[in-house]
Structures are given as C-alpha cells and as structure tokens.
Motif scaffolding. Structure first.
Motif, PDB file in Angstrom:
ATOM      1  N   SER A   1       0.818  -1.221   0.000  1.00 25.63           N
ATOM      2  CA  SER A   1       0.000   0.000   0.000  1.00 25.63           C
ATOM      3  C   SER A   1       0.851   1.271   0.000  1.00 25.63           C
ATOM      4  N   ASP A   2       2.011   1.237   0.638  1.00 25.51           N
ATOM      5  CA  ASP A   2       2.870   2.425   0.626  1.00 25.51           C
ATOM      6  C   ASP A   2       3.416   2.700  -0.772  1.00 25.51           C
ATOM      7  N   TYR A   3       3.769   1.635  -1.494  1.00 26.49           N
ATOM      8  CA  TYR A   3       4.231   1.806  -2.879  1.00 26.49           C
ATOM      9  C   TYR A   3       3.097   2.328  -3.770  1.00 26.49           C
ATOM     10  N   ARG A   4       1.884   1.843  -3.503  1.00 27.85           N
ATOM     11  CA  ARG A   4       0.714   2.310  -4.268  1.00 27.85           C
ATOM     12  C   ARG A   4       0.485   3.798  -4.037  1.00 27.85           C
ATOM     13  N   LYS A   5       0.618   4.242  -2.797  1.00 28.49           N
ATOM     14  CA  LYS A   5       0.453   5.665  -2.490  1.00 28.49           C
ATOM     15  C   LYS A   5       1.491   6.494  -3.236  1.00 28.49           C
ATOM     16  N   LEU A   6       2.723   6.041  -3.191  1.00 23.15           N
ATOM     17  CA  LEU A   6       3.794   6.747  -3.884  1.00 23.15           C
ATOM     18  C   LEU A   6       3.550   6.760  -5.391  1.00 23.15           C
ATOM     19  N   SER A   7       3.165   5.622  -5.960  1.00 31.62           N
ATOM     20  CA  SER A   7       2.936   5.568  -7.404  1.00 31.62           C
ATOM     21  C   SER A   7       1.727   6.416  -7.797  1.00 31.62           C
ATOM     22  N   ALA A   8       0.714   6.512  -6.935  1.00 32.72           N
ATOM     23  CA  ALA A   8      -0.448   7.347  -7.234  1.00 32.72           C
ATOM     24  C   ALA A   8      -0.059   8.826  -7.300  1.00 32.72           C
ATOM     25  N   ILE A   9       0.804   9.234  -6.390  1.00 28.55           N
ATOM     26  CA  ILE A   9       1.282  10.623  -6.406  1.00 28.55           C
ATOM     27  C   ILE A   9       2.158  10.862  -7.637  1.00 28.55           C
ATOM     28  N   LEU A  10       3.065   9.924  -7.906  1.00 27.27           N
ATOM     29  CA  LEU A  10       3.968  10.074  -9.046  1.00 27.27           C
ATOM     30  C   LEU A  10       3.223  10.043 -10.378  1.00 27.27           C
ATOM     31  N   PHE A  11       2.081   9.336 -10.433  1.00 29.32           N
ATOM     32  CA  PHE A  11       1.281   9.297 -11.659  1.00 29.32           C
ATOM     33  C   PHE A  11       0.819  10.699 -12.058  1.00 29.32           C
ATOM     34  N   HIS A  12       0.564  11.527 -11.071  1.00 30.83           N
ATOM     35  CA  HIS A  12       0.114  12.892 -11.356  1.00 30.83           C
ATOM     36  C   HIS A  12       1.278  13.864 -11.537  1.00 30.83           C
ATOM     37  N   ILE A  13       2.441  13.516 -11.054  1.00 34.91           N
ATOM     38  CA  ILE A  13       3.589  14.421 -11.139  1.00 34.91           C
ATOM     39  C   ILE A  13       4.471  14.125 -12.354  1.00 34.91           C
ATOM     40  N   ILE A  14       4.849  12.867 -12.529  1.00 36.65           N
ATOM     41  CA  ILE A  14       5.841  12.522 -13.562  1.00 36.65           C
ATOM     42  C   ILE A  14       5.378  12.845 -14.982  1.00 36.65           C
ATOM     43  N   PRO A  15       4.237  12.313 -15.452  1.00 36.84           N
ATOM     44  CA  PRO A  15       3.862  12.628 -16.840  1.00 36.84           C
ATOM     45  C   PRO A  15       3.686  14.128 -17.088  1.00 36.84           C
ATOM     46  N   GLY A  16       3.052  14.813 -16.153  1.00 36.75           N
ATOM     47  CA  GLY A  16       2.853  16.255 -16.307  1.00 36.75           C
ATOM     48  C   GLY A  16       4.151  17.040 -16.305  1.00 36.75           C
ATOM     49  N   SER A  17       5.119  16.590 -15.533  1.00 36.38           N
ATOM     50  CA  SER A  17       6.417  17.265 -15.484  1.00 36.38           C
ATOM     51  C   SER A  17       7.263  16.966 -16.711  1.00 36.38           C
ATOM     52  N   LEU A  18       7.139  15.755 -17.228  1.00 38.61           N
ATOM     53  CA  LEU A  18       7.956  15.369 -18.372  1.00 38.61           C
ATOM     54  C   LEU A  18       7.409  15.892 -19.705  1.00 38.61           C
ATOM     55  N   ASN A  19       6.107  16.147 -19.792  1.00 37.82           N
ATOM     56  CA  ASN A  19       5.516  16.633 -21.047  1.00 37.82           C
ATOM     57  C   ASN A  19       6.232  17.851 -21.611  1.00 37.82           C
ATOM     58  N   PRO A  20       6.385  18.937 -20.842  1.00 39.76           N
ATOM     59  CA  PRO A  20       7.060  20.104 -21.419  1.00 39.76           C
ATOM     60  C   PRO A  20       8.519  19.823 -21.789  1.00 39.76           C
ATOM     61  N   ILE A  21       9.163  18.960 -21.034  1.00 42.97           N
ATOM     62  CA  ILE A  21      10.563  18.643 -21.342  1.00 42.97           C
ATOM     63  C   ILE A  21      10.638  17.848 -22.645  1.00 42.97           C
TER      64      ILE A  21
END
Length: 192
Positions: free
Chosen positions: A146-166
């Motif tokens: 569950s801790d990995y799921r929480k981290l991956s849920a947060i990263l799902f919203h951060i990583i793609p959005g952050s990488l798009n402009p790059i």
C-alpha cells in the motif's frame, strides 16, 4: 497524426470541423458511458469503513470501504481497463505501423524526420502515462504494497505532467539552442 503524415494533401478535406466534433463527441461519449456504469456500480455499495488509504479517492479505494461483495465491480473494472488499454494501444500500434510503412516507402527525408519527431515524442509520453497507470492498477491488487501504491499514485500525477514540457520542448530549435549554449558556457566556466 496518421492523416497529417500519411495523407497530408487531404488533411483539410478529412479533418473538417464536423469530423473533429464527431471524434470529440465519440471520445467523451464513450468515456461518460463507461465511467457512468462504473460509478453506478460503486454507488450501490454500502460502506462500513471510512478510511481511504490512498492520497486521493479513486474507484478501487471506494471498493475497499465496502463490506459487500465487490466481485461485479472488480470484473467490470478490470474488463473496462483491459478494453480501454487494448483499444488505445491497438489503435496506436495500427496507426504507427501505417505511418512507419509510409515513412519507409517514402524517399522524402523531411517528411520522415518530422514524422519520427512527432510520433516518437507522442509515443514516449504515452508509454510513461501507460506504465504509471498500470503500476497503480497492479499495486491495488496487492494490499501489502500500500505504501508503494500511495507513492505511485502521487507520481502518476507528477511525472507525466512534469515530463511533457521537457519531452515536447526538446524539439524546439530555440530550446535546443539555449541548452546547447548553456552547456557550452558551463564547460568554459570551470576552466577559468
């Protein structure tokens, strides 16, 4: 992308305002129907727990609050996910295969270069989102992570959005020139 690359001279005739509206309504219509069914199945469940263990409320987290059988919800949710991903990936593979065939048979280097730049960045961004989304779905099946799921849920919203402009920005000549100048000036500064 397929029409723009494979039929560039017919693009304006194919992608009319009417066609864009049809495609948009189809995409949103299918999404509303499928999500509406999913929400209908979720709303019918009685809740006997109150704590959501995710950083945000998603459908799988709502299932875990119920004391009733969520078998139907799980079957529909997994079927929904498989159909959606299969259709999405299938259409991308089909159109990208056709684009690749056109590029391989075409002798136009400019067309091939533009197609490669456009398609590779789109595919890269899509794969990042796909992998992040699949990770969350898989981790919901394993409560011990569950801790990995929480981290991956947060990263799902951060990583793609952050990488798009790059990812899309690196294609810009101005940004390439700026980064090149920046890297060259950094090489010069330490030697002073």
């Amino acid at each position: 992308r397929y029409v723009a690359i494979c039929n560039p001279l017919r693009y304006a005739a194919i992608m009319t305002n009417k066609m864009v509206i049809k495609l948009t309504v189809s995409a949103w219509g299918v999404a509303f129907v499928l999500v509406g069914i999913l929400l209908g199945l979720t709303i019918r469940l009685n809740r006997c727990r109150t704590m959501i263990t995710n950083p945000f409320c998603d459908n799988a987290s709502l299932f875990k609050l119920s004391c009733e059988s969520v078998f139907i919800n799980n079957v529909y949710g997994l079927t929904f996910t498989v159909v959606l991903f299969t259709a999405s990936i299938g259409s991308i593979v089909l159109t990208y295969t056709k684009i690749t065939v056109v590029c391989l048979t075409s002798k136009n280097k400019t067309l091939n270069s533009k197609a490669l730049k456009t398609c590779s960045t789109h595919l890269f961004v899509y794969l990042i989102m796909f992998l992040c989304g699949m990770l969350i779905i898989i981790l919901h099946r394993f409560p011990q992570y569950s801790d990995y799921r929480k981290l991956s849920a947060i990263l799902f919203h951060i990583i793609p959005g952050s990488l798009n402009p790059i990812i899309y920005g690196v294609q810009s000549k101005e940004i390439k020139k700026f980064l090149s100048n920046l890297l060259q000036s950094r090489k010069i500064l330490p030697s002073l």
